[in-house]
Design a protein around this motif. Structure first.
Motif, PDB file in Angstrom:
ATOM      1  N   VAL A 134     -25.074  18.662 -35.782  1.00  0.00           N
ATOM      2  CA  VAL A 134     -24.954  17.402 -36.518  1.00  0.00           C
ATOM      3  C   VAL A 134     -26.309  17.097 -37.133  1.00  0.00           C
ATOM      4  O   VAL A 134     -27.288  16.833 -36.421  1.00  0.00           O
ATOM      5  CB  VAL A 134     -24.509  16.266 -35.576  1.00  0.00           C
ATOM      6  N   ASN A 135     -26.348  17.138 -38.442  1.00  0.00           N
ATOM      7  CA  ASN A 135     -27.611  17.049 -39.157  1.00  0.00           C
ATOM      8  C   ASN A 135     -27.999  15.594 -39.398  1.00  0.00           C
ATOM      9  O   ASN A 135     -27.275  14.848 -40.046  1.00  0.00           O
ATOM     10  CB  ASN A 135     -27.459  17.780 -40.498  1.00  0.00           C
ATOM     11  N   GLU A 187     -21.250   7.748 -37.603  1.00  0.00           N
ATOM     12  CA  GLU A 187     -20.628   9.069 -37.768  1.00  0.00           C
ATOM     13  C   GLU A 187     -21.397  10.127 -36.999  1.00  0.00           C
ATOM     14  O   GLU A 187     -20.806  11.013 -36.379  1.00  0.00           O
ATOM     15  CB  GLU A 187     -20.608   9.459 -39.250  1.00  0.00           C
ATOM     16  N   ALA A 188     -22.706  10.030 -37.050  1.00  0.00           N
ATOM     17  CA  ALA A 188     -23.524  11.012 -36.346  1.00  0.00           C
ATOM     18  C   ALA A 188     -23.259  10.939 -34.852  1.00  0.00           C
ATOM     19  O   ALA A 188     -23.124  11.961 -34.175  1.00  0.00           O
ATOM     20  CB  ALA A 188     -25.003  10.770 -36.646  1.00  0.00           C
ATOM     21  N   GLU A 189     -23.207   9.748 -34.346  1.00  0.00           N
ATOM     22  CA  GLU A 189     -22.975   9.565 -32.914  1.00  0.00           C
ATOM     23  C   GLU A 189     -21.619  10.121 -32.510  1.00  0.00           C
ATOM     24  O   GLU A 189     -21.505  10.835 -31.508  1.00  0.00           O
ATOM     25  CB  GLU A 189     -23.059   8.072 -32.574  1.00  0.00           C
ATOM     26  N   ALA A 190     -20.609   9.788 -33.295  1.00  0.00           N
ATOM     27  CA  ALA A 190     -19.257  10.260 -32.968  1.00  0.00           C
ATOM     28  C   ALA A 190     -19.218  11.780 -32.973  1.00  0.00           C
ATOM     29  O   ALA A 190     -18.645  12.416 -32.084  1.00  0.00           O
ATOM     30  CB  ALA A 190     -18.266   9.697 -33.977  1.00  0.00           C
ATOM     31  N   ALA A 191     -19.853  12.375 -33.957  1.00  0.00           N
ATOM     32  CA  ALA A 191     -19.856  13.832 -34.043  1.00  0.00           C
ATOM     33  C   ALA A 191     -20.626  14.435 -32.876  1.00  0.00           C
ATOM     34  O   ALA A 191     -20.217  15.443 -32.292  1.00  0.00           O
ATOM     35  CB  ALA A 191     -20.472  14.266 -35.371  1.00  0.00           C
ATOM     36  N   LYS A 215     -15.166  10.168 -42.807  1.00  0.00           N
ATOM     37  CA  LYS A 215     -15.533  11.198 -41.849  1.00  0.00           C
ATOM     38  C   LYS A 215     -16.713  11.954 -42.458  1.00  0.00           C
ATOM     39  O   LYS A 215     -16.829  12.076 -43.668  1.00  0.00           O
ATOM     40  CB  LYS A 215     -14.357  12.132 -41.624  1.00  0.00           C
ATOM     41  N   PRO A 216     -17.546  12.495 -41.616  1.00  0.00           N
ATOM     42  CA  PRO A 216     -18.681  13.247 -42.155  1.00  0.00           C
ATOM     43  C   PRO A 216     -18.201  14.517 -42.851  1.00  0.00           C
ATOM     44  O   PRO A 216     -17.131  15.025 -42.568  1.00  0.00           O
ATOM     45  CB  PRO A 216     -19.506  13.594 -40.920  1.00  0.00           C
ATOM     46  N   GLU A 217     -19.019  15.021 -43.778  1.00  0.00           N
ATOM     47  CA  GLU A 217     -18.699  16.302 -44.397  1.00  0.00           C
ATOM     48  C   GLU A 217     -19.004  17.399 -43.401  1.00  0.00           C
ATOM     49  O   GLU A 217     -20.039  17.378 -42.744  1.00  0.00           O
ATOM     50  CB  GLU A 217     -19.566  16.504 -45.635  1.00  0.00           C
ATOM     51  N   GLN A 236     -28.427   9.789 -23.536  1.00  0.00           N
ATOM     52  CA  GLN A 236     -27.057  10.186 -23.211  1.00  0.00           C
ATOM     53  C   GLN A 236     -26.438  10.905 -24.406  1.00  0.00           C
ATOM     54  O   GLN A 236     -26.969  10.873 -25.503  1.00  0.00           O
ATOM     55  CB  GLN A 236     -26.235   8.934 -22.893  1.00  0.00           C
ATOM     56  N   ASP A 237     -25.284  11.485 -24.176  1.00  0.00           N
ATOM     57  CA  ASP A 237     -24.556  12.152 -25.264  1.00  0.00           C
ATOM     58  C   ASP A 237     -24.299  11.172 -26.397  1.00  0.00           C
ATOM     59  O   ASP A 237     -23.715  10.109 -26.187  1.00  0.00           O
ATOM     60  CB  ASP A 237     -23.186  12.634 -24.747  1.00  0.00           C
ATOM     61  N   GLY A 238     -24.688  11.523 -27.572  1.00  0.00           N
ATOM     62  CA  GLY A 238     -24.405  10.684 -28.729  1.00  0.00           C
ATOM     63  C   GLY A 238     -25.435   9.594 -28.956  1.00  0.00           C
ATOM     64  O   GLY A 238     -25.412   8.911 -29.987  1.00  0.00           O
ATOM     65  N   GLU A 239     -26.340   9.398 -28.002  1.00  0.00           N
ATOM     66  CA  GLU A 239     -27.361   8.366 -28.161  1.00  0.00           C
ATOM     67  C   GLU A 239     -28.433   8.879 -29.114  1.00  0.00           C
ATOM     68  O   GLU A 239     -28.916   9.997 -28.967  1.00  0.00           O
ATOM     69  CB  GLU A 239     -27.965   8.043 -26.795  1.00  0.00           C
ATOM     70  N   ILE A 240     -28.791   8.065 -30.076  1.00  0.00           N
ATOM     71  CA  ILE A 240     -29.721   8.503 -31.116  1.00  0.00           C
ATOM     72  C   ILE A 240     -30.926   7.575 -31.155  1.00  0.00           C
ATOM     73  O   ILE A 240     -30.769   6.351 -31.242  1.00  0.00           O
ATOM     74  CB  ILE A 240     -29.037   8.512 -32.503  1.00  0.00           C
ATOM     75  N   VAL A 241     -32.118   8.157 -31.075  1.00  0.00           N
ATOM     76  CA  VAL A 241     -33.344   7.370 -31.214  1.00  0.00           C
ATOM     77  C   VAL A 241     -33.521   7.013 -32.678  1.00  0.00           C
ATOM     78  O   VAL A 241     -33.420   7.883 -33.538  1.00  0.00           O
ATOM     79  CB  VAL A 241     -34.572   8.184 -30.741  1.00  0.00           C
ATOM     80  N   THR A 242     -33.743   5.773 -32.966  1.00  0.00           N
ATOM     81  CA  THR A 242     -33.910   5.377 -34.364  1.00  0.00           C
ATOM     82  C   THR A 242     -35.334   4.945 -34.694  1.00  0.00           C
ATOM     83  O   THR A 242     -35.749   5.040 -35.842  1.00  0.00           O
ATOM     84  CB  THR A 242     -32.976   4.209 -34.720  1.00  0.00           C
ATOM     85  N   ALA A 243     -36.071   4.493 -33.703  1.00  0.00           N
ATOM     86  CA  ALA A 243     -37.427   4.031 -34.011  1.00  0.00           C
ATOM     87  C   ALA A 243     -38.275   3.982 -32.768  1.00  0.00           C
ATOM     88  O   ALA A 243     -37.764   3.907 -31.639  1.00  0.00           O
ATOM     89  CB  ALA A 243     -37.388   2.639 -34.658  1.00  0.00           C
TER      90      ALA A 243
END
Lengths: 761, 212, 327
Positions: C48-49, C14-18, B43-45, C208-215
């Protein structure tokens, strides 16, 4: 070395400058240092002295009020009205008071009282962090009765009637003299000119740290009037029924003021009350939005002129009516005009000016109040009149301005600037060889500032005149102390220079301390009076301390006092030359101390009652985007005797850059619907940055006025007077169409370009 | 030419630099998993709202400090570490008064969360003086009178330092460019450019208040 | 800022889930987000950093001829300084990357952050106002208020302008972008990143929610390809663009074979101008041609009460960018 004998009574002085030197007789008060004149040879004064607190500032070690902290320090924040006009009808503070961490909540506006502008103070809280303060303020429930508001002075019910081009259309009051002279004039002209609200935008915002020790209050305040606010806060505590035995103000370093920091403000009073209530030190510094909207401004102006010249370009008739776009108090919008041109014109008696209130933050003096706006309008008007009459604008000034200092400045300036070559011979067309996308032009304007500064009479109710303290310690340290403030003008350096000159030392050997009200009083930094008020007192203090040391050394060595001289870090007794350090060893554990008073100005007419200036500017206008680029500027400025040259020049150069902002970029934008400022930040309130800066040049003219022992004059405001006017005139020369409304943003420039004769679409 | 700190791929985050918060509730991460190199679905911190004790590396020193998740680097430096050189002027990243150097690049510390600064090398203006030793750039600011009220000056010094460190001998145009994020209301830009040029040329102040 | 939970993910998953949790937002450098949070117009419960992932999501791979991939978290300064951008075909990227804000901002701001940032409308970004786009009020306040810096075309019920300098350049180069969502990676044309009908209720982008641009991906560029980006402002040091234009052409034997033109800062989304660009194809560059193209590019301008002045300047910037790209 000052070779004049030190006698009170009548003294003959050679005053003036350059080839304009006259003799004046002045009465020197007993106990004052003998006056300097044009024959005085200085060793330190007038040189490129390094600012004495330069390293402290550049190293980040200088502590401003914003930086002061104490264990247990709380932060303070004010809740401000979102309503521009109305009444506070209900205020619930309980939830805020109950929030964990909140140490104090005070009410600043009574129920039923008027709310006068968006930003008006309602209540304040103290809590450990600013975020907690904001959280607490969000729990406050304030209710207001709204009234219809107006934030644009031109739509106020008492605004003058203007037509669709912005010209005032009301008929001029009849005046036989003016009407007749106008009728007889070879060339007549009339026009309306407009400026917008400019905010001071000091980088250190307003505010203070308040700390009580029992019933004694100390304030570290970002202020330009240490003694003024001391008295104000003492009075405020009394009025609030808060026991306050003493108030001490500290302002050792101040991050800008430009005229906005003369009073303690609601925030100054609030932080003192919060601190007492919380029984802890509290810091309340305003944020940038508050700084733009609640700490005053340079008001807007609308100016209407009519005038006539004869065949030689001599002004024969002049008439002006001006309006100030001010805040809710209905005051403070006065406009100053270059009256030195109109001395021989038929004019109406008195000034025709009206302030027009709006539901906004009232004006506060801003660097040469009334002048940048008035000189912009009048000097651009004079350029238009010149063009109509077929005269070179500079020649028109020279024809109508007999002042010998400005005559010299026009002459020197034209030559140094390359006036003839810089002028666009065909305004509206590109100059020879230029890319047609850009239009170049040059313009100039005159300046005057009205006063040599106060005679040092303490107007803060004290009665006794201002003074400076000089202490010479046994270890050779020399202190110069004033309780007034140095807000960046370099007053500390002036004190050090004067002491160094008197004592034969280097400025780096002098420790200049300012900003603590426990030291002798000095004036507020306003009206450009700090230097002329304190410099003579400083010189006097050093002079008197020197007399004490001279007596001590003479007694020790056994020579007559008048054999002891001070120069080059040595004390010469005629028989031996002691080092400064050795000479001071004679001083016991109590330092020599002298309190130099600011005596009244010498009776009789000084060489010049004010200071004079002229500025030249060159611009490049982009015909595609409407962007005005100010490419270079030259200022000629008289400031009495120049004491610290480098810091004086910095003042002039800085004022020119502020002029660029005023002329081209800065405007307070108000939302009509809400009455709120839309650009209360530095994203869209556009202060000039490094890339917006022209090449800057300045020539200081040292003038001995003969009004005090050092003929010092103030410099803070004078160089602000002509800058925007010179730029506006340069744009007029470039485009051939005047832009009569500042700031000259692209929309206005494009409109003007379209009005050129034969303009391409 | 020094290698640009902007080179892509330079690590910007090192989890090992984090000191876990004192509050047990604050930490839900499983950093241990990283050490074992296993692909444990970790899980993330997370850092709950409220204060946490973290380590910041400032001017070469490791400093322990309590910060909230919402505390900026600027407020941390000024209010918690008494490093008041960096100033709060606009608090919105528009004026450069808060400029510090982080991992070799200038940043607006007012827009950087304190927690984002963990594991990085933070350099403030205070690092340029040690007792009586004063960096030539600071000396030259004073010698050229590159300030008036002085409030923008620490930020200007940091942007100037960065300019010198990465360009060596900057041209006037490069200086203007590198300082374009710093506002001076008193209008001292020209003198600042001179101070930078003087420092680049290797000359230093003639001494404090050395007269002519 | 209001209190929030600060989340440090170890991976994109993890980032997406958060980020999918209610009240959570993604943050890169935070130049835009932290500003809005300080104003308290953005009050996320969780931030979410993405910076822990910056090492893997930044940098450039490839070049003009082969095609270029730009990591989403590449900083603007990294992009501006990349040697790869010396290629004339990629000039628009360098021009655009060097324009925004200040060096301090560009040193941290990311490409994705610049492209996805929220508009700088002064009504939206102040907690004192509640407007339609901010979902805090029933109407667009700029339409009836001070709209001097707002849209002159392409708007519906919200007259915000798109704040990104890079977006017009990416569109002019017909880039693609990659996102991850639900464990899947999708690559789309850049035009899909912006809403076709930019209503007030829609965000500045279509993620959309949780969608992250990577490149971001720049397609391989032909030999004679050149691009440039220009903008107008009021002052030189740190100012927002009042109008902007990105152009790409392929020149062959002095004739324009392909042309793309995209406007920025004039509409809620970047505005491709295919009809205007078409006028360039088969032609030799000339100022007279550029003036006509600029005219066409703004033919459907519908200025508001306070911003008609932007139309003329917008045309001038089109003229300028076309000169720059064909010099």
């Amino acid at each position: 070395m000052n070779s004049r004998r030190e006698l009170p009574g009548e003294v003959e002085l050679k005053v003036g400058f350059g080839s304009h030197v006259e003799t004046r007789k002045v009465e020197v008060p007993e106990g004052d240092a003998p006056p300097w004149d044009v024959t005085t040879a200085h060793k330190v004064v007038g040189a490129d002295i390094e600012r004495v607190d330069g390293v402290l500032k550049a190293s980040g070690r200088a502590k401003y009020s914003y930086d002061i902290t104490f264990p247990g320090l709380l932060q303070g924040m004010i809740l401000r009205s979102p309503v521009a006009r109305g009444k506070l009808t209900a205020l619930e503070l309980d939830a805020a008071k109950a929030m964990p961490g909140v140490a104090a909540v005070i009410q600043l506006k009574e129920l039923g009282h008027k709310v006068r502008f968006v930003g008006d103070e309602i209540c304040a809280v103290a809590a450990p962090t600013l975020d907690l303060c904001r959280d607490a303020l969000e729990l406050v429930r304030a209710t207001y009765d709204h009234e219809a508001h107006n934030v644009d002075f031109l739509t106020a019910s008492d605004a003058p009637a203007v037509d669709e081009t912005g010209d005032v259309v009301e008929p001029w009051p009849a005046d036989d003299g003016v009407d007749k002279a106008l009728g007889a004039a070879k060339t007549q002209h009339t026009g309306t000119y407009r400026t917008e609200v400019q905010t001071h935008s000091s980088l250190e915002t307003h505010g203070a740290v308040a700390k009580w020790t029992g019933d004694d209050l100390e304030l570290w305040m970002s202020t330009q009037a240490t003694f003024g606010v001391r008295g104000e806060i003492a009075g405020a505590m009394k009025a609030a029924g808060v026991k306050c035995d003493s108030v001490t103000v500290h302002a050792e370093f101040v991050g800008g003021g430009f005229g906005s920091k003369f009073t303690a403000g609601a925030e100054g009073r609030a932080v003192a009350l919060l601190s007492k209530a919380a029984q802890a030190p509290v810091k309340m510094m305003l944020d940038r939005f508050e700084e733009h909207t609640c700490t005053g401004n340079r008001p807007a102006a609308l100016m209407n002129f009519r005038a006539g010249v004869d065949a030689k370009g001599k002004l024969v008739a002049w008439d002006a009516r001006t309006f100030g776009g001010v805040g809710h108090s209905g005051q403070g919008g006065g406009v100053a005009l270059p009256d030195h041109f109109f001395a021989d014109s038929a004019r109406r008696r008195g000034r025709d000016h009206k302030d027009i209130a709006t539901d906004t933050d009232p004006p506060r003096p801003m660097r040469a109040p009334g002048h940048p706006q008035g000189f912009f309008g009048a000097e651009l008007f004079l350029d238009e009149l010149a063009v109509l009459g077929g005269f070179d604008p500079l020649a028109l000034r020279q024809q109508n301005d007999t002042h010998v200092i400005r005559q010299e400045q026009y002459r020197l300036g034209a030559e140094r600037f390359g006036w003839a070559k810089a002028r666009n011979p065909a305004p509206g067309s590109p100059m020879a060889g230029d890319d047609p996308r850009w239009l170049r032009g040059a313009g100039m304007a005159s300046a005057r500032w009205g006063t040599l500064g106060s005679d040092g009479r303490n107007r803060d109710g004290g009665g006794s005149p201002h003074a400076v303290l000089c202490r010479i310690h046994q270890d050779g340290t020399v202190e110069m102390r004033s309780g007034a403030q140095d807000i960046g003008c370099g007053m500390k350096t002036v004190l050090a220079a004067l002491a160094a000159e008197e004592l034969g030392l280097r400025p780096a050997q002098i420790r200049a301390v300012m900003g603590h009200t426990t030291d002798p009083s000095g004036p507020a930094s306003g009206g450009s009076t700090t230097t002329p008020s304190l410099a003579p007192a400083a010189r006097n203090a050093a002079f008197l301390a020197k007399q004490q040391l001279r007596k001590l050394v003479a007694g020790h060595v056994g020579v007559p006092e008048d054999k002891v001289t001070f120069a080059d870090g040595k004390v010469d007794t005629g028989t031996a030359a002691l080092s400064w350090a050795d000479a001071c060893k004679r001083i016991g554990p109590n330092p020599l101390e002298a309190r130099g008073e600011r005596f009244a100005n010498y009776k009789g007419e000084p060489f010049e009652r004010g200071v004079c200036g002229a500025q030249f500017a060159e611009v490049q206008v982009d015909t595609w985007t409407g962007v005005v680029k100010v490419t270079r500027m030259l200022a000629l400025q008289d400031c009495g005797v120049v004491i610290a040259k480098k810091t004086a020049e910095s003042q002039v150069l800085g004022a020119m850059i502020q002029g660029v902002g005023y002329a081209v970029h800065e405007v307070r934008i108000m939302d009509r619907q809400s009455g709120r400022m839309l650009n209360g930040d530095f994203l869209r309130y556009k202060v000039p940055g490094p890339d917006d800066m022209p090449e800057l040049d300045c020539m200081l003219l040292s003038v001995v006025n003969g009004h005090s022992n050092c003929s010092a004059a103030g410099l803070g405001e004078p160089p602000s007077v002509a800058a925007a006017a010179a730029i506006a005139n340069a744009v007029f020369n470039a485009i051939g169409v005047p832009i009569r409304h500042l700031p000259m943003t692209p929309d206005k420039v494009l409109k003007a370009l379209a009005q050129r004769k034969g303009a391409p679409r | 030419m020094t290698a640009s700190p902007h080179e892509p791929g330079r690590p910007v985050f090192s989890r090992r630099a984090f000191i876990k918060g004192a509050s047990a509730a604050a930490v839900t991460g499983a950093a241990v998993a990283a050490a074992t190199q296993e692909q444990v679905p970790a899980k993330p911190e997370t850092f709950a709202p409220g204060e946490h004790e973290v380590a910041l590396t400032v001017n070469g020193e490791r400093r322990m400090v309590r910060v909230e998740t919402r505390t900026t680097l600027l407020d941390t430096l000024r209010d918690r570490l008494d490093l008041t050189g960096a100033k709060k002027v606009c608090d919105r990243g528009a004026c450069g008064g808060c400029t510090v150097i982080v991992d070799g690049i200038t940043v607006n510390s007012c827009l950087m969360l304190a927690l984002d600064a963990v594991g990085k090398e933070i350099t403030t203006v205070e690092s340029l003086t040690q007792g009586d030793k004063v960096h030539p750039l600071v000396q030259n600011f004073a010698a050229c009178d590159a300030m008036q009220c002085g409030f923008c000056t620490p930020g200007m010094v940091m942007s100037s330092l960065h300019c010198l460190q990465h360009r060596g001998q900057p041209t006037r145009a490069q200086i203007r460019h590198d300082l374009s994020g710093n506002i001076c209301r008193c209008g001292t830009y020209g003198r600042i450019f001179e101070a930078i040029e003087r420092t680049a040329a290797g000359s230093s102040a003639t001494g404090r208040g050395g007269g002519k | 800022m209001k209190p929030f939970t600060y989340v440090l993910p170890h991976s994109l998953a993890e980032a997406e889930a958060a980020a999918k949790r209610p009240g959570a937002v993604l943050k890169a450098a935070g130049i835009d987000l932290v500003d809005r949070m300080k104003e308290r117009v953005a009050t996320p419960a969780e931030v979410v950093n993405l910076l822990p992932l910056q090492k893997d999501l930044s940098g450039l791979a490839g070049d003009a001829a082969q095609g270029l991939t730009i990591g989403a978290l590449t900083t603007l300064t990294q992009l501006e300084q990349a040697k790869t951008l010396d290629a004339q075909a990629l000039g628009a990227l360098r021009d655009a990357a060097s324009s925004p804000a200040t060096p301090q901002v560009r040193n941290r701001a990311t490409v994705a952050g610049n492209v996805l940032q929220v508009t700088r409308c002064w009504y939206l970004r102040s907690a004192a106002f509640g407007c339609l786009h901010g979902k805090k009020g029933p109407s667009c306040l700029a339409q009836v208020g001070d709209n001097r810096f707002h849209s002159i075309m392409g708007y519906q019920d919200c007259v915000r302008v798109h704040p990104s300098n890079l977006a017009p350049a990416l569109l002019a180069l017909d880039c693609e972008y990659t996102t991850t969502l639900d464990g899947k990676t999708t690559r789309r044309r850049i035009a899909e990143l912006f809403p076709a009908e930019p209503k007030a209720e829609l965000a500045e982008h279509t993620l959309q929610d949780g969608e992250i641009v990577t490149a971001f991906h720049v397609p391989p560029q032909a030999a004679g390809a050149r691009s440039a980006y220009r903008e107008s402002r009021e002052k030189q040091s740190f100012d927002w663009a009042t109008t902007a234009a990105a152009a790409r052409v392929v020149l062959d034997g002095g004739v324009i074979k392909e042309a793309t033109l995209v406007l920025g800062a004039v509409a809620p989304v970047p505005m491709p101008r295919p009809d205007a660009a078409k006028m360039l194809v088969g032609q030799q560059p000339s100022d007279e041609l550029f003036v006509r193209v600029a005219q066409r590019a703004f033919a459907d301008a519908r200025p508001l009460s306070g911003n008609a002045w932007k139309v003329q300047i917008g045309k001038a910037i089109v003229r300028e960018v076309l000169h720059a790209v064909t010099r």
